[in-house]
Enzyme design. Sequence first.
Site, PDB file in Angstrom:
ATOM      1  CB  ALA A  56      -9.998  10.185  26.860  1.00  0.00           C
ATOM      2  NE  ARG A 108       3.525  21.771  30.620  1.00  0.00           N
ATOM      3  CZ  ARG A 108       2.757  20.705  30.811  1.00  0.00           C
ATOM      4  NH1 ARG A 108       2.442  19.926  29.789  1.00  0.00           N
ATOM      5  NH2 ARG A 108       2.301  20.417  32.011  1.00  0.00           N
TER       6      ARG A 108
END
Length: 637
Positions: A44, A330
């Site tokens: 980012a 997950r």
Amino acid sequence: MTLDSKVPAGPIAEKWDRHKFQVKLVNPANKRKHTVIIVGTGLAGASAASALGELGYQVLSFCIQDSPRRAHSIAAQGGINAAKNYQNDGDSVYRLFYDTVKGGDYRSREANVYRLAQISVNIIDQCVAQGVPFAREYGGLLDNRSFGGAQVSRTFYARGQTGQQLLLGAYQSMMRQVDRGNVKVFARREMLDLVVVDGKARGIVVRNLTTGELETYAADAILLCTGGYGTVFYLSTNAVNSNVTASWRAHKRGALFANPCYTQIHPTCIPVSGEHQSKLTLMSESLRNDGRVWVPKKKGDHRPPNQIPEDERDYYLERKYPSFGNLVPRDVASRNAKQVCDDGRGVGESGLAVYLDFKDAIGRLGRGVIESRYGNLFQMYEKITDENPYEVPMRIFPAVHYTMGGLWVDYNLMSTVPGLHVLGEANFSDHGANRLGASALMQGLADGYFVIPYTLGHYIASTPLPKVSTDAEPFKEAKASVQDRINKLLAVKGHRTIREFHRELGRVMWDHVGMSRNAEGLQRALTEIPKLREQFWHEVSVPGTPDNLNQSLEHAGRVADYLEFAELIALDALERGESCGCHFREESQTPDNEALRDDEHYSYAAAWGFNGVGQRPTLNKEPLTFEEVHLSQRSYK
């Protein structure tokens, strides 16, 4: 506080394009007059620095590592999602959007998720143009593999080194701007406070980690790209130096913290081996493409795995979730691993592991194919465990990994402090209560390359930003506050190590705020954390001086922040009396032990306001509405 998400009106597929046209622009000559601070150089931060530098802004980039290339994004292994549909298997922007909202258990903001899916296709083109060496199939097109929570192949990858290769692409783009004079990098600096002037974020206080000197920097806007807070649990897949300090200090200056209880437990990690460990090692989720997860059917079966016949093995994910099998999300895979181990069928010396077996895939495809896909991961596993996964199954167990919570941001990625923008894992916006695999890299690059250049320009063009000096009183006050905290840490002169406190906090968090939570355990955590914090400030030993390289002082400051922040995580988990995604409340589950949401009472993002250490924070709610993806009980069966 009324939370205004600033989501544009109109059909969801048109919101971002319409918004890009409607935002105010800064002309090229004026961009050179504005300074932007970016904290963090992961995907980012590096992508934002390169994009804003390319536009002409003057960028000051800060990282705690000795080089931007060592940001934690480099550790990502398995891949990056994009709705390219190269496999012609039914993928689309809308399907990626749908899978992400569903995978987050309907606790994310629809408009942000749709924008992420739209931008995903551009990310791949950008990275290929930068030379990122994605895997290719025989015909020359980029190859794809599957990740959890999807029934299509949309994950682009570079063996098991995808994060490293993507970060090198973003890094070289940023260094191009360094060469041009548009970006200046400050390595070995840790942000310790946010400076707010006239209600706007206008600077930061950092500690030079080499000299110990406190430095202040001013800018027209601040971008926090500092990652997640998983090391609050002590043992996690995150780098030891990953921390919450920058976000937490910004929170104390007025930025609301959203959904901190959404901490993801990754199902595919090398199990804990002893008290000596300071972190855990991730085995990429991509391994679940070809590896089969199983445990013995009988409790206490301690035979070597290759001696257990097929009919005495329980491939429990394939049995319980036939539609998705080993590629369930997950949170589902992690909870099921915990259940079989709690049932006494776990493997290894501790009984806290399950097998990930590649025997069938090697027999079907050949060792060479498996080696070409996962060779570096297999090598890493063998180095750590001294077991050859080509010959015996890997042993895996869930561990803390990614954090979906973060500073609250609106559609423009701006926090509740004007001028403070938050990108990537540090914000809360895209993943709801559970992140699908290979979506972290997608969000980091989407925010940096394609979102913030528009939304930051709009902020600068529409906001009066008179020049500020680091000699101004707010900078002096912030710097003095940081110095006082450092002095306080060094003055304790206790007898217990920093790591001892961190490990004890992690044990409280894992036991009571981990994979499975209940009201009694959360109340216990809320009692134990303040006691531990009190002990820390009376008994911790922080050796050395502040005016030099002092890694103990660095660690102490981060643990001190975690001892405050952990209380907020536990409180958020207690307040949310439903199960959703990774937040599993034992009081709220279906008859077959799946997460049971309560949409009537909890369909909101919880954004907390700071009222002082030990004081109850203020809960602000952003209602979540679902116009495109209708609420339903999540099912992967």
